[in-house]
Design a protein around this motif. Structure first.
Motif, PDB file in Angstrom:
ATOM      1  N   ARG A  34       0.837  -1.216   0.000  1.00 21.49           N
ATOM      2  CA  ARG A  34       0.000   0.000   0.000  1.00 21.49           C
ATOM      3  C   ARG A  34       0.862   1.252   0.000  1.00 21.49           C
ATOM      4  O   ARG A  34       0.564   2.240  -0.688  1.00 21.49           O
ATOM      5  N   LEU A  35       1.942   1.254   0.783  1.00 23.19           N
ATOM      6  CA  LEU A  35       2.846   2.405   0.822  1.00 23.19           C
ATOM      7  C   LEU A  35       3.498   2.627  -0.536  1.00 23.19           C
ATOM      8  O   LEU A  35       3.666   3.765  -0.992  1.00 23.19           O
ATOM      9  N   GLN A  36       3.865   1.522  -1.195  1.00 25.35           N
ATOM     10  CA  GLN A  36       4.471   1.660  -2.520  1.00 25.35           C
ATOM     11  C   GLN A  36       3.472   2.291  -3.502  1.00 25.35           C
ATOM     12  O   GLN A  36       3.830   3.164  -4.308  1.00 25.35           O
ATOM     13  N   ARG A  37       2.220   1.775  -3.411  1.00 25.92           N
ATOM     14  CA  ARG A  37       1.206   2.358  -4.297  1.00 25.92           C
ATOM     15  C   ARG A  37       1.006   3.863  -3.994  1.00 25.92           C
ATOM     16  O   ARG A  37       0.883   4.694  -4.905  1.00 25.92           O
ATOM     17  N   ALA A  38       1.006   4.182  -2.678  1.00 25.65           N
ATOM     18  CA  ALA A  38       0.830   5.601  -2.304  1.00 25.65           C
ATOM     19  C   ALA A  38       1.996   6.444  -2.796  1.00 25.65           C
ATOM     20  O   ALA A  38       1.817   7.576  -3.276  1.00 25.65           O
ATOM     21  N   GLU A  39       3.210   5.878  -2.689  1.00 21.94           N
ATOM     22  CA  GLU A  39       4.373   6.618  -3.184  1.00 21.94           C
ATOM     23  C   GLU A  39       4.270   6.846  -4.681  1.00 21.94           C
ATOM     24  O   GLU A  39       4.593   7.926  -5.195  1.00 21.94           O
ATOM     25  N   LYS A  40       3.805   5.826  -5.396  1.00 26.16           N
ATOM     26  CA  LYS A  40       3.644   5.990  -6.839  1.00 26.16           C
ATOM     27  C   LYS A  40       2.615   7.078  -7.158  1.00 26.16           C
ATOM     28  O   LYS A  40       2.817   7.931  -8.036  1.00 26.16           O
ATOM     29  N   PHE A  41       1.489   7.001  -6.403  1.00 26.98           N
ATOM     30  CA  PHE A  41       0.469   8.051  -6.617  1.00 26.98           C
ATOM     31  C   PHE A  41       1.021   9.451  -6.321  1.00 26.98           C
ATOM     32  O   PHE A  41       0.747  10.422  -7.039  1.00 26.98           O
ATOM     33  N   LEU A  42       1.825   9.535  -5.229  1.00 25.48           N
ATOM     34  CA  LEU A  42       2.416  10.826  -4.876  1.00 25.48           C
ATOM     35  C   LEU A  42       3.369  11.312  -5.959  1.00 25.48           C
ATOM     36  O   LEU A  42       3.403  12.511  -6.301  1.00 25.48           O
ATOM     37  N   GLU A  43       4.159  10.376  -6.492  1.00 22.72           N
ATOM     38  CA  GLU A  43       5.076  10.774  -7.562  1.00 22.72           C
ATOM     39  C   GLU A  43       4.308  11.262  -8.779  1.00 22.72           C
ATOM     40  O   GLU A  43       4.675  12.261  -9.412  1.00 22.72           O
ATOM     41  N   LYS A  44       3.207  10.516  -9.100  1.00 22.87           N
ATOM     42  CA  LYS A  44       2.386  10.957 -10.230  1.00 22.87           C
ATOM     43  C   LYS A  44       1.791  12.353  -9.972  1.00 22.87           C
ATOM     44  O   LYS A  44       1.802  13.242 -10.836  1.00 22.87           O
ATOM     45  N   ASP A  45       1.277  12.505  -8.735  1.00 22.79           N
ATOM     46  CA  ASP A  45       0.685  13.827  -8.400  1.00 22.79           C
ATOM     47  C   ASP A  45       1.737  14.936  -8.457  1.00 22.79           C
ATOM     48  O   ASP A  45       1.465  16.056  -8.931  1.00 22.79           O
ATOM     49  N   ALA A  46       2.941  14.642  -7.967  1.00 17.16           N
ATOM     50  CA  ALA A  46       4.003  15.649  -7.993  1.00 17.16           C
ATOM     51  C   ALA A  46       4.362  16.005  -9.423  1.00 17.16           C
ATOM     52  O   ALA A  46       4.550  17.193  -9.771  1.00 17.16           O
ATOM     53  N   SER A  47       4.437  14.951 -10.272  1.00 18.73           N
ATOM     54  CA  SER A  47       4.759  15.235 -11.681  1.00 18.73           C
ATOM     55  C   SER A  47       3.643  16.048 -12.340  1.00 18.73           C
ATOM     56  O   SER A  47       3.899  17.016 -13.084  1.00 18.73           O
ATOM     57  N   LEU A  48       2.389  15.670 -12.019  1.00 15.96           N
ATOM     58  CA  LEU A  48       1.263  16.442 -12.574  1.00 15.96           C
ATOM     59  C   LEU A  48       1.264  17.893 -12.069  1.00 15.96           C
ATOM     60  O   LEU A  48       0.999  18.846 -12.822  1.00 15.96           O
ATOM     61  N   PHE A  49       1.584  18.049 -10.759  1.00 13.11           N
ATOM     62  CA  PHE A  49       1.622  19.409 -10.185  1.00 13.11           C
ATOM     63  C   PHE A  49       2.743  20.226 -10.814  1.00 13.11           C
ATOM     64  O   PHE A  49       2.570  21.426 -11.093  1.00 13.11           O
ATOM     65  N   ASP A  50       3.879  19.557 -11.052  1.00 12.99           N
ATOM     66  CA  ASP A  50       4.977  20.275 -11.713  1.00 12.99           C
ATOM     67  C   ASP A  50       4.573  20.704 -13.117  1.00 12.99           C
ATOM     68  O   ASP A  50       4.859  21.840 -13.551  1.00 12.99           O
TER      69      ASP A  50
END
Length: 460
Positions: A34-50
């Motif tokens: 679950r943490l890995q999935r959350a990290e992936k989602f966070l990375e995606k969100d960070a890339s989208l925010f950038d």
């Protein structure tokens, strides 16, 4: 049994712990996943925010560029609007100046038309009527013309109307140079200082009367063809001659008014002097009337006293010796008056009546001469005589007071030197005294006082 039981319990505890460990390991694996999935989602969100931030930066830069372009365009438009408004204001000011000059020129033109003579105005009116008739004929010819009549006949009528039109235009056209010179002369003559402030109203009145009497030609500012109308004044010297004539008339009127004012001033001064002289004479006559009335009253009183004396004399109260004494005293007094008035050189054996007649003649002559004496000297003499009379009366009063004081002193001395009488008997009670009956005794002393008053009244 107990060992088996303990072994069973130990095995059960171990199995339970193993199962718990497995369960916990599974939970840890799930949490890690679950943490890995959350990290992936966070990375995606960070890339989208950038990417969003980059897009936002790009859009803001573009918006800034567009805003700068728009502001530049707006400033350019504002500058253009200002230039255009300035041009509009300049054009409006020029239009207003031109309108003012046009109004001035119209005023000058109307002024010149009003100054022009009646015959010329009538001729211009006839010409304008002829011009209107020609225009109407041309318009009717244009309206009634058809394609069939546009041949030779049309050319003939057109040539006739064109000739008439040229003649009228030649009659109408004035020289533009002459109009400009006339405008300059009008402006210079109207702006020149007048001869005097008094000459302006009469000049304007003369011009107004002439302009009101002259008929004005019914005209427009320009004809329908845009051509100017003719003027009577073709040279500036004509206007100057007109102004010189009006100025001469104005000067003659000013001279007449000045002469009339001088005559009015002279009449006013003479009227004031006569009024003052008449007032002075009226005052003198009033004073003489009052003095005559007073003298008449005194004479009436004296006549009444003389009548009373005559009655008493007829009753026998006066004796002959007393009458002779009175006549002698009267003769002496009349003689003194005669000597003071006439002089000792002309003294002769004259009676009292004759001396009185001479004195009366002298008094009449003096009164006649007194009318020619200026009133200022008469007033001075009257004031001097009044002053002398007051001084004399004051001295007499002082003398009488001294006599009364001496009499009082004598009575006081006699009272002090008299013997003292002792009162005997019963003391008297103060009671009201009966009224004292006073009898008027006209003694010689009172008669002498009256004679003195008469002498003071008539001869001082």
């Amino acid at each position: 049994m107990e060992q088996k039981r303990s072994m069973f319990l130990l095995q059960y505890a171990l199995e339970m712990k193993r199962s718990e460990i497995q369960r916990l390991e599974m939970l840890a694996i799930r949490e890690e996943a679950r943490l890995q999935r959350a990290e992936k989602f966070l990375e995606k969100d960070a890339s989208l925010f950038d990417e969003f931030l980059r897009e936002n930066d790009r859009s803001s830069v573009q918006a800034m560029r567009l805003a700068e372009k728009e502001t530049k365009a707006k400033m350019e438009k504002i500058v253009e609007i200002r230039h255009l408004t300035a041009q509009i204001m300049n054009i409006k000011s020029e239009i207003s100046k031109i309108e003012d000059t046009l109004q001035h020129y119209k005023i000058y033109k109307d002024f010149l038309y009003k100054l022009s003579p009646k015959e010329w105005l009538e001729e211009q009116e006839k010409k304008s009527l002829a011009l209107r008739k020609v225009k109407e004929s041309v318009e009717t010819a244009k309206d009634s013309s058809t394609p069939t009549l546009l041949g030779d006949r049309g050319s003939g009528t057109k040539s006739k109307t064109a000739l008439l039109w040229k003649e009228v235009q030649n009659l109408k056209k004035p020289s533009k140079l002459m109009q400009g010179r006339l405008g300059q002369v009008l402006s210079s003559t109207l702006s020149l200082p007048q001869v005097g402030y008094q000459s302006q109203p009469s000049l304007h009145s003369e011009m107004d009367t002439r302009l009101s009497n002259s008929p004005v030609l019914p005209q427009d500012n320009t004809d329908s063809d845009g051509e100017e109308q003719a003027l009577y004044f073709t040279e500036p010297q004509q206007l100057l001659d007109e102004f010189m004539k009006l100025e001469e008339q104005n000067l003659s009127l000013i001279q007449n008014t000045q002469e009339m004012e001088e005559t009015l001033d002279d009449l006013n001064t003479t009227l004031k002097n006569t009024q003052i002289r008449m007032d002075r004479e009226i005052n003198q006559m009033n004073q003489w009337i009052t003095t005559m009335l007073l003298s008449i009253e005194k004479e009436e009183e004296l006549s009444a006293e003389l009548q009373l004396k005559a009655r008493v004399f007829h009753f026998g109260e006066y004796k002959g010796d007393q009458q002779d004494k009175l006549l002698e005293s009267l003769n002496h007094k009349v003689l003194d008056v005669y000597r003071n008035c006439v002089g000792k050189q002309q003294e002769a054996n004259l009676g009292t009546v004759q001396m009185l007649t001479v004195v009366e003649h002298l008094l009449d002559e003096l009164l006649e001469n007194l009318e020619h004496v200026p009133p200022a000297r008469i007033e001075q003499a009257e004031k001097a005589k009044e002053r002398e009379r007051r001084i004399r009366i004051r001295e007499e009063k002082v003398r009488e007071q001294k006599q009364l004081q001496e009499e009082r002193l004598q009575r006081a001395r006699a009272r002090a030197q008299a013997e003292i009488k002792k009162k005997r008997g019963r003391r008297l009670v103060c009671r009201s005294q009966p009224p004292i009956i006073r009898v008027k005794d006209e003694s010689d002393h009172t008669l002498m006082d009256k004679d003195r008053e008469e002498m003071l009244f008539f001869f001082t």
